[in-house]
Design an enzyme around this catalytic site. Sequence first.
Site, short mmCIF file in Angstrom:
data_model
loop_
_atom_site.label_atom_id
_atom_site.label_comp_id
_atom_site.label_asym_id
_atom_site.label_seq_id
_atom_site.Cartn_x
_atom_site.Cartn_y
_atom_site.Cartn_z
N HIS A 115 -13.23 6.68 -6.58
CA HIS A 115 -12.49 5.59 -5.99
C HIS A 115 -12.93 5.66 -4.70
CE1 HIS A 115 -9.20 2.85 -4.99
NE2 HIS A 115 -9.24 3.54 -3.93
N ASP A 133 4.02 1.05 -8.71
CA ASP A 133 2.95 0.94 -7.48
C ASP A 133 2.72 -0.67 -7.25
OD1 ASP A 133 0.74 1.71 -5.70
OD2 ASP A 133 -0.27 0.65 -6.96
N ARG A 187 4.58 -3.31 0.53
CA ARG A 187 3.77 -2.56 1.97
C ARG A 187 3.15 -3.81 2.71
NH1 ARG A 187 -0.02 1.46 -1.18
NH2 ARG A 187 -0.68 1.34 0.88
N SER A 198 -0.47 5.49 -4.04
CA SER A 198 -0.93 4.31 -4.67
C SER A 198 -2.18 4.56 -5.48
CB SER A 198 -0.95 3.20 -3.60
OG SER A 198 -1.36 2.06 -4.34
N LYS A 234 -2.63 5.84 -9.81
CA LYS A 234 -3.60 5.12 -10.63
C LYS A 234 -4.73 5.97 -11.12
CE LYS A 234 -4.08 1.50 -7.91
NZ LYS A 234 -3.26 1.33 -6.71
#
Length: 458
Positions: free
Chosen positions: A87, A166, A173, A188, A192
Amino acid sequence: MSSGAPNMPCIIAKKRDGQELTTDEIRMFVDHVVRGEVPREQIGALLMAIYLRDMSLRETVDFTHALQFSGDVLKWPQFAGQVVDKHSTGGVGDKISLPLAPALAAVGLKVPMISGRGLGHTGGTLDKLESIPGFGVNVDAGRMAEILESVGCCIVSQTKTLVPGDRVLYALRDITSTVGSIPLITASIVSKKLAEGLTSLLLDIKVGRAAFMRTLDEAVALGSRMVGVGNDAGVRTVGLVTRMDHPIGFMVGNAMEVAESVECLQGRGPRALEDLVVAEGGYLLALNGTAPSPRAGMDMIRRVLHDGSALEKFRAMLVAQGCQEDTAAKLCVEPWAVLGAAPFRTPLATSARGFVADINALLLAEVVCGLGAGRLTTDDAIDHAVGLELAVVVGDAVEAEHVWLVVHHRTPTLDPHRAALLQSALVLAAEPVVQPSWCVGVIEQSGTAGVSFREFEW
């Protein structure tokens, strides 16, 4: 509100006053958010309290787990020990996932990459892939398993049943100015990835003026929290801190970045892009035990980028996700035979001779977004064809009137204001300039010592 609901005023007050929330309080909050039983005002108030008061590592772990299990969790018992992913916190020209996923598949790993779309100045992996005719990103878990079995990698969008908590919190947010909270970012992102059923995870934490984290201290703080939470959840997790002051490679824009990714998979991509793919892949292979060391893992990744096996995995992934066989085959030989190109191009030239000292990635990204390649709201349409084509990198020597950038745009003329912004992004120096390494450091679990940061070594 149903029985057993959390006492939200009490929970908000506890966090407002700097106290730790219990595991049950966090779990109940997320559960009732998903059910739609917590008013938006109270969700926003708690998000702001977390933003201002932070969360401990234990609270962040609990929050991450609560989000992870707020919906479906993918499981891959048939691929035990092989399932990995990465990520990135987002950057300009950040197309690393496109060559990395098939490269990892080419060495035998399984990559169920669930990616997102771009928002603001950072490009989205799904937006890039959707510039390929026929490519589909909406894939259910059953089809993902089939693709992982036959190909080894897929790049898909998040389903509605994966981490639904989320999705609610992220939207709030954004409108409550709490996006920049380290525990909220951590929960968050990591929730995932945990829901993907991974064995190992690499986090690419960008640092610099075009990154979400502008300073090294901020990047290390975020990366350390994410690495700590990932490892606590039983997923081997490592973070690489990488620079995001200049664009990665020469192309910025959706279809243009796909073309450059194919060049990387052909073994002839930009050095910066290949080095980042190799570094991230090498650390993942070592983390997962596929390679004895990061260095050995890097050699494996570089080899599959140059011998055609990673390119073949990319072609097979395209077909598995909806592309016609001939489309995928053409794309892997000559991308622009398939991809849509913008109808107009405007070259920009240097005003003097010198050495390229800086290319401001944030300015470039803002212009690209304005051309239509990005979105300011989630409902904005994307123009996949527009973008920027760089002809120089930091350190290059240039003469006056040297074309350093070509703008690919939809309208017949380029807005003079955008042209001026782009010209201001280039800084020349009188003396030679050396481009620093793209990889800054490594964040990893160090046994009983916890999470530590060290400088990156090739």
